[in-house]
Design a protein around this motif. Structure first.
Motif, mmCIF file in Angstrom:
data_model
loop_
_atom_site.group_PDB
_atom_site.id
_atom_site.type_symbol
_atom_site.label_atom_id
_atom_site.label_comp_id
_atom_site.label_asym_id
_atom_site.label_seq_id
_atom_site.Cartn_x
_atom_site.Cartn_y
_atom_site.Cartn_z
ATOM 1 N N ASP A 68 0.828 -1.212 0.000
ATOM 2 C CA ASP A 68 0.000 0.000 0.000
ATOM 3 C C ASP A 68 0.862 1.262 0.000
ATOM 4 O O ASP A 68 0.594 2.231 0.712
ATOM 5 C CB ASP A 68 -0.964 -0.013 1.188
ATOM 6 N N GLY A 69 1.916 1.219 -0.794
ATOM 7 C CA GLY A 69 2.753 2.398 -0.985
ATOM 8 C C GLY A 69 3.755 2.669 0.122
ATOM 9 O O GLY A 69 4.529 3.616 0.044
ATOM 10 N N VAL A 70 3.761 1.819 1.158
ATOM 11 C CA VAL A 70 4.710 2.008 2.263
ATOM 12 C C VAL A 70 5.789 0.926 2.182
ATOM 13 O O VAL A 70 5.472 -0.261 2.091
ATOM 14 C CB VAL A 70 3.994 1.901 3.633
ATOM 15 N N SER A 71 7.051 1.345 2.188
ATOM 16 C CA SER A 71 8.142 0.372 2.145
ATOM 17 C C SER A 71 8.056 -0.553 3.355
ATOM 18 O O SER A 71 7.876 -0.080 4.485
ATOM 19 C CB SER A 71 9.485 1.106 2.138
ATOM 20 N N VAL A 72 8.204 -1.858 3.148
ATOM 21 C CA VAL A 72 8.106 -2.779 4.286
ATOM 22 C C VAL A 72 9.227 -2.530 5.301
ATOM 23 O O VAL A 72 9.100 -2.882 6.467
ATOM 24 C CB VAL A 72 8.093 -4.280 3.876
ATOM 25 N N SER A 73 10.309 -1.884 4.859
ATOM 26 C CA SER A 73 11.385 -1.587 5.811
ATOM 27 C C SER A 73 10.975 -0.489 6.793
ATOM 28 O O SER A 73 11.639 -0.274 7.805
ATOM 29 C CB SER A 73 12.667 -1.195 5.070
ATOM 30 N N ASP A 74 9.853 0.200 6.520
ATOM 31 C CA ASP A 74 9.347 1.206 7.466
ATOM 32 C C ASP A 74 8.295 0.643 8.418
ATOM 33 O O ASP A 74 7.765 1.359 9.266
ATOM 34 C CB ASP A 74 8.742 2.396 6.705
ATOM 35 N N LEU A 75 7.964 -0.653 8.251
ATOM 36 C CA LEU A 75 6.967 -1.263 9.139
ATOM 37 C C LEU A 75 7.685 -1.955 10.297
ATOM 38 O O LEU A 75 8.641 -2.697 10.082
ATOM 39 C CB LEU A 75 6.124 -2.296 8.381
ATOM 40 N N GLY A 76 7.231 -1.724 11.502
ATOM 41 C CA GLY A 76 7.804 -2.410 12.669
ATOM 42 C C GLY A 76 7.382 -3.870 12.679
ATOM 43 O O GLY A 76 6.490 -4.279 11.946
ATOM 44 N N ARG A 77 8.034 -4.664 13.507
ATOM 45 C CA ARG A 77 7.754 -6.085 13.584
ATOM 46 C C ARG A 77 6.287 -6.374 13.915
ATOM 47 O O ARG A 77 5.661 -7.237 13.327
ATOM 48 C CB ARG A 77 8.632 -6.706 14.677
ATOM 49 N N HIS A 78 5.765 -5.606 14.878
ATOM 50 C CA HIS A 78 4.398 -5.840 15.314
ATOM 51 C C HIS A 78 3.395 -5.473 14.211
ATOM 52 O O HIS A 78 2.473 -6.226 13.918
ATOM 53 C CB HIS A 78 4.099 -5.039 16.584
ATOM 54 N N GLU A 79 3.662 -4.321 13.592
ATOM 55 C CA GLU A 79 2.831 -3.875 12.476
ATOM 56 C C GLU A 79 2.845 -4.907 11.354
ATOM 57 O O GLU A 79 1.816 -5.231 10.768
ATOM 58 C CB GLU A 79 3.439 -2.577 11.930
ATOM 59 N N MET A 80 4.022 -5.421 11.076
ATOM 60 C CA MET A 80 4.214 -6.382 9.992
ATOM 61 C C MET A 80 3.302 -7.589 10.181
ATOM 62 O O MET A 80 2.715 -8.079 9.216
ATOM 63 C CB MET A 80 5.688 -6.820 10.015
ATOM 64 N N ALA A 81 3.179 -8.049 11.431
ATOM 65 C CA ALA A 81 2.363 -9.236 11.707
ATOM 66 C C ALA A 81 0.897 -9.012 11.354
ATOM 67 O O ALA A 81 0.195 -9.953 10.995
ATOM 68 C CB ALA A 81 2.510 -9.634 13.172
#
Ligand code: M5T
Ligand code: MG
Length: 242
Positions: A68-81
């Motif tokens: 959704d336009g956000v780099s996965v490297s900007d997502l925290g571990r918890h968010e990623m889950a």
């Protein structure tokens, strides 16, 4: 039901730490919400590696992976889950109970939600047969759950978390054809609106996909529907006809 989860890879190049040659070389594609993208390719083509970049177990050396336009490297571990649900090729359980394993991505899930996910994942029957049901203990190397049951628990765990993106790594190849069909029919409803990416071997799993990516030697060498690829792609024909 999520209606977002657009996955976009742009010119991704990746090699495992210490390796000389990249495993993925210039991979680009978009997987849309509400659609199923199937990935097919010979062993070692880089399918599992590709999914591990989407779920950010690794970062690419070049290019970008965005949801959704956000780099996965900007997502925290918890968010990623809560964004990505990966059902790994080698499914694993944590030491704990069946219930705690299923709740991993969403601790507040109710028992009813766990049973519904188990029903869809074709795992309700064997959990019901356990002496302690959802409270039955399992361990990482435990033998009270078979390989196929482990896989169904991992599918149910992903469903309970309700992510925007589902990544199924070869989750259906070992199932008999009838269970496979039943499971995928239920999954179709349970994952509607989300982005579904399936690494698959069986033609019956692949042919109904909205988009098929053909991988070979770390590159995407074909994309299209089953009919389009049969017409135009030699690698696809070889895989499908073998
Ligand atoms: C692609 C190498 C593997 C192969 C290439 C997971 C992993 C893979 N590799 C490593 O060096 N380290 C690792 O941790 O990368 O492998 P893949 O992505 O696992 O391929 P696949 O999923 O398409 O294959 P398969 O057999 O699951 O269909 O050179 O050695
Ligand atoms: Mg693999």
């Amino acid at each position: 039901v999520p209606t977002a989860g657009r996955v976009e890879l742009r010119d991704v190049t990746f090699g495992y730490p210490g390796a000389e040659r990249p495993v993925l070389d210039g991979v680009s594609f978009v997987a849309e919400p509400g659609q199923t993208t199937a990935i097919i390719g010979s062993t070692g083509a880089g399918k599992t590696t590709l999914l591990s970049l989407v779920s950010r177990q690794y970062d690419p050396q070049q290019g970008s992976v965005a949801i959704d336009g956000v780099s996965v490297s900007d997502l925290g571990r918890h968010e990623m889950a809560s964004v990505v649900g990966l059902i790994p090729q080698k499914p694993y359980l944590f030491s704990g109970t069946i219930g705690s394993n299923l709740r991993f991505g969403r601790p507040e899930a109710t028992d009813a939600e766990l049973w519904e996910a188990l029903r869809v994942a074709q795992g309700a029957d064997f959990v019901r047969e356990k002496t302690h049901g959802l409270d039955e203990r399992v361990s990482q190397g435990g033998t009270n759950v078979s390989g196929g049951q482990r896989q169904r628990l991992c599918i149910a765990r992903a469903l309970v978390a309700r992510p925007r993106v589902y990544l199924f790594d070869d989750s259906f190849s070992a199932l008999d054809v009838a269970t496979d069909a039943r499971l995928r029919e239920g999954l179709g409803e349970a994952t509607a609106g989300a982005t579904v990416i399936i690494v698959a071997q069986r033609v019956s799993t692949i042919r109904s996909a909205d988009q098929i990516l053909v991988m070979d030697g770390g590159a995407v060498v074909g994309r299209g529907t089953h009919d389009e690829l049969l017409e135009s792609n030699e690698t696809y024909r070889e895989i499908v006809e073998s």
